[in-house]
Write a protein that holds these residues in place. Structure first.
Motif, PDB file in Angstrom:
ATOM      1  N   UNK A 138       3.221  24.348  -7.304  1.00 53.93           N
ATOM      2  CA  UNK A 138       3.058  25.273  -6.188  1.00 53.93           C
ATOM      3  C   UNK A 138       4.267  25.203  -5.277  1.00 53.93           C
ATOM      4  N   UNK A 139       4.590  26.337  -4.672  1.00 56.44           N
ATOM      5  CA  UNK A 139       5.414  26.347  -3.469  1.00 56.44           C
ATOM      6  C   UNK A 139       4.901  27.477  -2.597  1.00 56.44           C
ATOM      7  N   UNK A 144       4.041  35.448  -1.693  1.00 51.10           N
ATOM      8  CA  UNK A 144       4.661  36.283  -0.657  1.00 51.10           C
ATOM      9  C   UNK A 144       4.621  35.578   0.686  1.00 51.10           C
ATOM     10  N   UNK A 145       4.227  36.289   1.730  1.00 51.12           N
ATOM     11  CA  UNK A 145       4.184  35.721   3.076  1.00 51.12           C
ATOM     12  C   UNK A 145       2.854  35.074   3.426  1.00 51.12           C
ATOM     13  N   UNK A 146       1.871  35.143   2.527  1.00 50.19           N
ATOM     14  CA  UNK A 146       0.535  34.619   2.833  1.00 50.19           C
ATOM     15  C   UNK A 146       0.570  33.158   3.284  1.00 50.19           C
TER      16      UNK A 146
END
Length: 180
Positions: A138-139, A144-146
């Motif tokens: 994960x990153x 997106x911006x979530x």
């Protein structure tokens, strides 16, 4: 430099230290000092970790593994057995990040281990398989911006508790967890 006590092992009590240039030292807690003009023979191991930038807050220990984070350098894992670091990394992340700060491993005992770290000033949270850093899990830019974080403090540090990851910022606390 950074200094970290590691759990006592059958062959002794050890402290790990690393300087900004990546020179790592394994120190025997029962024989720490003294000056000997012939050499530093009380140091069980000295190892130059290959880094492209400075090491700041990048030394983590979990389950006989030592993780080293340095600027412009992939995160590297070294095994720690019999009072010695492996001479080469056992795994590393596929890419380098600008300014990694801190790192922590969350795990269910010895299972499902995740190595977490954040970067400054890019405000990124990363998660990798702690047993194989080549696997990114994960990153916070993947959606997106979530999952964007606000401005970070200079040495931000992820904290894991109750199934969530907390990252301190200048004006907010970012909390990450599984979506319902």
């Amino acid at each position: 430099g950074l200094v970290m006590l590691v759990p006592e092992q059958g062959d002794g009590k050890f402290t790990l230290a690393i300087d900004k240039n990546g020179t790592a030292y394994v120190l025997d807690q029962d024989n720490m000092g003294g000056y000997d003009p012939a050499g530093d023979y009380q140091i069980p191991q000295e190892l130059d970790i290959p880094v492209s930038g400075e090491v700041h807050a990048g030394l983590t220990y979990w389950d006989n593994n030592v993780y080293v984070a340095a600027e412009q350098t992939p995160i590297q894992a070294y095994s720690f057995t019999n009072g010695q670091l492996s001479l080469t990394p056992t795994s590393r992340t596929p890419k380098a990040t600008a300014n990694p700060t801190g790192g922590i491993v969350s795990a269910n005992g010895e299972q499902d281990a995740i190595y977490w770290y954040v970067t400054f000033p890019t405000n990124k949270l990363f998660a990798f398989d702690a047993t194989n850093l080549a696997v990114e899990l994960y990153d916070n830019g993947m959606a997106g911006n979530r999952d964007a974080m606000g401005p970070m403090v200079h040495f931000g540090m992820p904290t894991v508790a109750n199934g969530r990851v907390y990252v301190n910022g200048k004006t907010e606390l970012s909390v990450f967890g599984l979506l319902p």
